[in-house]
Design an enzyme around this catalytic site. Sequence first.
Site, PDB file in Angstrom:
ATOM      1  CG  HIS A  11     -19.434  58.552  72.388  1.00 19.03           C
ATOM      2  ND1 HIS A  11     -20.694  59.170  73.799  1.00 19.03           N
ATOM      3  CD2 HIS A  11     -18.320  58.226  73.609  1.00 19.03           C
ATOM      4  CE1 HIS A  11     -20.240  59.669  74.406  1.00 19.03           C
ATOM      5  NE2 HIS A  11     -19.045  59.296  74.966  1.00 19.03           N
ATOM      6  NE  ARG A  12     -20.815  56.668  76.429  1.00 20.13           N
ATOM      7  CZ  ARG A  12     -21.968  57.391  77.113  1.00 20.13           C
ATOM      8  NH1 ARG A  12     -22.559  56.537  77.278  1.00 20.13           N
ATOM      9  NH2 ARG A  12     -21.919  58.439  78.367  1.00 20.13           N
ATOM     10  CD  GLU A  38     -15.381  56.343  74.557  1.00 21.52           C
ATOM     11  OE1 GLU A  38     -15.064  57.032  75.363  1.00 21.52           O
ATOM     12  OE2 GLU A  38     -16.673  56.381  74.660  1.00 21.52           O
ATOM     13  CG  ASP A  40     -17.154  54.217  77.696  1.00 22.13           C
ATOM     14  OD1 ASP A  40     -15.948  55.455  78.078  1.00 22.13           O
ATOM     15  OD2 ASP A  40     -18.500  53.983  77.217  1.00 22.13           O
ATOM     16  CG  HIS A  52     -20.579  55.451  79.842  1.00 19.59           C
ATOM     17  ND1 HIS A  52     -21.472  56.069  80.978  1.00 19.59           N
ATOM     18  CD2 HIS A  52     -19.915  55.816  79.476  1.00 19.59           C
ATOM     19  CE1 HIS A  52     -20.833  56.926  81.303  1.00 19.59           C
ATOM     20  NE2 HIS A  52     -19.558  57.301  80.679  1.00 19.59           N
ATOM     21  CD  GLU A 104     -13.780  57.716  79.678  1.00 19.98           C
ATOM     22  OE1 GLU A 104     -14.729  57.561  78.284  1.00 19.98           O
ATOM     23  OE2 GLU A 104     -14.237  57.756  80.277  1.00 19.98           O
ATOM     24  CE  LYS A 106     -16.481  56.400  81.706  1.00 18.59           C
ATOM     25  NZ  LYS A 106     -16.520  57.323  81.124  1.00 18.59           N
ATOM     26  CG  ASP A 223     -23.853  60.433  70.953  1.00 20.47           C
ATOM     27  OD1 ASP A 223     -22.975  59.530  71.996  1.00 20.47           O
ATOM     28  OD2 ASP A 223     -24.774  60.493  71.981  1.00 20.47           O
TER      29      ASP A 223
HETATM   30  O1  G3P Z   1     -13.374  59.688  76.433  1.00 25.42           O
HETATM   31  C1  G3P Z   1     -15.084  61.052  75.632  1.00 25.42           C
HETATM   32  C2  G3P Z   1     -15.788  60.808  76.481  1.00 25.42           C
HETATM   33  O2  G3P Z   1     -16.567  59.364  76.480  1.00 25.42           O
HETATM   34  C3  G3P Z   1     -15.693  61.017  77.789  1.00 25.42           C
HETATM   35  O3  G3P Z   1     -16.677  60.636  78.587  1.00 25.42           O
HETATM   36  O4  G3P Z   1     -18.672  59.597  79.524  1.00 25.42           O
HETATM   37  O5  G3P Z   1     -18.390  59.890  77.601  1.00 25.42           O
HETATM   38  O6  G3P Z   1     -17.265  57.619  78.714  1.00 25.42           O
HETATM   39  P1  G3P Z   1     -17.588  59.206  78.773  1.00 25.42           P
HETATM   40 MG    MG Z   2     -16.665  57.400  77.131  1.00 26.23          MG
END
Ligand code: G3P
Ligand code: MG
Length: 232
Positions: A11-12, A38, A40, A52, A104, A106, A223
């Site tokens: 994540h990120r 992943e 953003d 993000h 993603e 944004k 994470d």
């Molecule tokens: O894509 C999964 C997750 O990243 C979505 O929420 O706010 O962390 O971008 P957020």
């Molecule tokens: Mg995200």
Amino acid sequence: MEGRSLLCFAHRGARGHAPENTLSAMRTALELGAPWVEIDVFLVDDELVVFHDERLERTTNGNGLLQKKSFAELRQLDAGNGEQIPTLDEVCACIDRRAGINIELKGGGCAEAVATALERWVAQGWNRDDFLVSSFDHRQLQQFHRLAPEVRIGALHCSLPIDDACFAEELDAYSVHPSIEFVDERFVADAHRRGLKVYVYTVNYYDDIARMVQLGVDGVFSDYPERILSKR
Ligand code: G3P
Ligand code: MG
């Protein structure tokens, strides 16, 4: 529960170990063996930047709204440990096909730029299946899908819709990405009936990981990708 493995999205990047959405977070995710990262993205001055928040304060030494800044101004900022905010191209070059990339969307207006960028990377040897494009902004996701119908899309949401995963099927999504706060057995069963993969965010704790395995979801965003990978 044993024997079923979850697809793991760092994540990120691996944000539990490095500043989120930076190249070092991507490198850490690769070192940990994450099959997917992943990130953003926002569009600023025709450049796709990997970031993000709408605001700069939490993760940089800047302040104000990201989209009020020029690309040059954003590149002056420290996004953690002296690193710049990276571009999508820099992340793709860094990953170099060693993991898939979930992009993603944004900020508004980035569907076309992402579709163009991915075609460029496909021309350079990436497969379309190396990418998964997602968004909470389903209008923009639909726009992206029309521009790049062969790239898989995932519909993000943070609620328990009355008609379960219907919205994702209507979008012709490959996957549905619910928040851990709302996913339940009925939702997962409905999504699977519609042929959708279920990828849940954000799953960091071992008891939550076990709960996701029990629910039969297909993958999770974490994470700490090593916590998911150690469950295999
Ligand atoms: O894509 C999964 C997750 O990243 C979505 O929420 O706010 O962390 O971008 P957020
Ligand atoms: Mg995200």
